[in-house]
Write an enzyme that holds these catalytic residues in place. Structure first.
Site: not given
Ligand code: URA
Length: 233
Positions: A103
């Protein structure tokens, strides 16, 4: 393969730089100067030199980046900065893409490669590739929360999440290892136990730990051993 394509794919020179170098007599193939940038070469066997420096062919490139916050795991975007924007030109010509997604506000280990078949395999749910994340969360985790997260929780998919491993380093902090890679997986897992992720950092992927010397936004090529770990999967 054309000589200029070879030089571009090895990150040695852009097509226009190759043209100029060839004209200037700066390129040789098997010891003979070559002035034609479209000269056909066999990348696996021919010896190419660029201004006296031997150019080694590597079919695939693997980079480890410590992704900073605020950039997206994509190759290009009209409004956001991407992880590819953090690479120098030499690497941007290689057709690299992030192997999986973190993310925008997640930091840590991101593998970039131009080996599409391997990336596909590593991301396939069938292969159960381990991903470890260091987290902090909003509320203290109870023993029951930890058990639930480890056994599997309902995140609104057809099935509960696969078994995970969790270790706490404080009431609201720890490390979790999962073998799935669903969209927002960790955040949704914590929401499923009435909590909320505050910070998330990927610390390992497929058994390869994040190099602690890499500052946010910097990268290095994988070592031979690390590349073999990925390729051997
Ligand atoms: N899980 C998440 O919620 N975000 C990420 O970036 C990676 C794994």
């Amino acid at each position: 393969m054309r000589l200029d394509k070879f030089l571009s794919e090895t990150g040695t020179a852009s097509r226009s730089e190759s043209r100029k170098a060839a004209r200037a007599g700066g390129i040789s193939v098997n010891g003979d100067p070559v002035s034609d940038p479209s000269f056909p070469i066999d990348p696996e066997h021919d010896e190419v030199s660029y201004f006296g420096r031997r150019v080694h062919y590597q079919k695939y490139v693997y980079l480890m980046m410590n992704k900073p916050e605020g950039v997206i795991s994509a190759t290009d975007d009209i409004s956001e900065r991407t992880v590819l924007d953090l690479l120098p030109d030499k690497y941007r010509r290689l057709g690299l893409f992030p192997c999986g997604r973190l993310d925008k506000n997640t930091t840590g280990l991101l593998i970039l490669t131009n080996n599409g078949a391997l990336a596909h395999k590593l991301l396939s749910p069938k292969h159960h590739v381990k991903k470890a994340y260091r987290f902090t969360c909003e509320r203290p985790l109870s023993q029951a929360d930890c058990v639930q997260l480890e056994h599997g929780v309902d995140i609104g998919e057809a099935r509960p999440t696969a078994p995970a491993r969790l270790s706490l380093s404080g009431d609201c902090a720890g490390e979790i290892t999962v073998t799935e890679g669903k969209f927002h997986q960790i955040k949704r897992m914590f929401e499923a136990v009435g909590n909320r992720i505050i910070t998330l950092e990927r610390t390992a992927f497929a058994g390869i730990p994040l190099d602690p010397t890499l500052a946010y936004g910097s990268f290095r090529t994988l070592t031979q051993e690390e590349a073999e770990i990925l390729e051997g999967r």
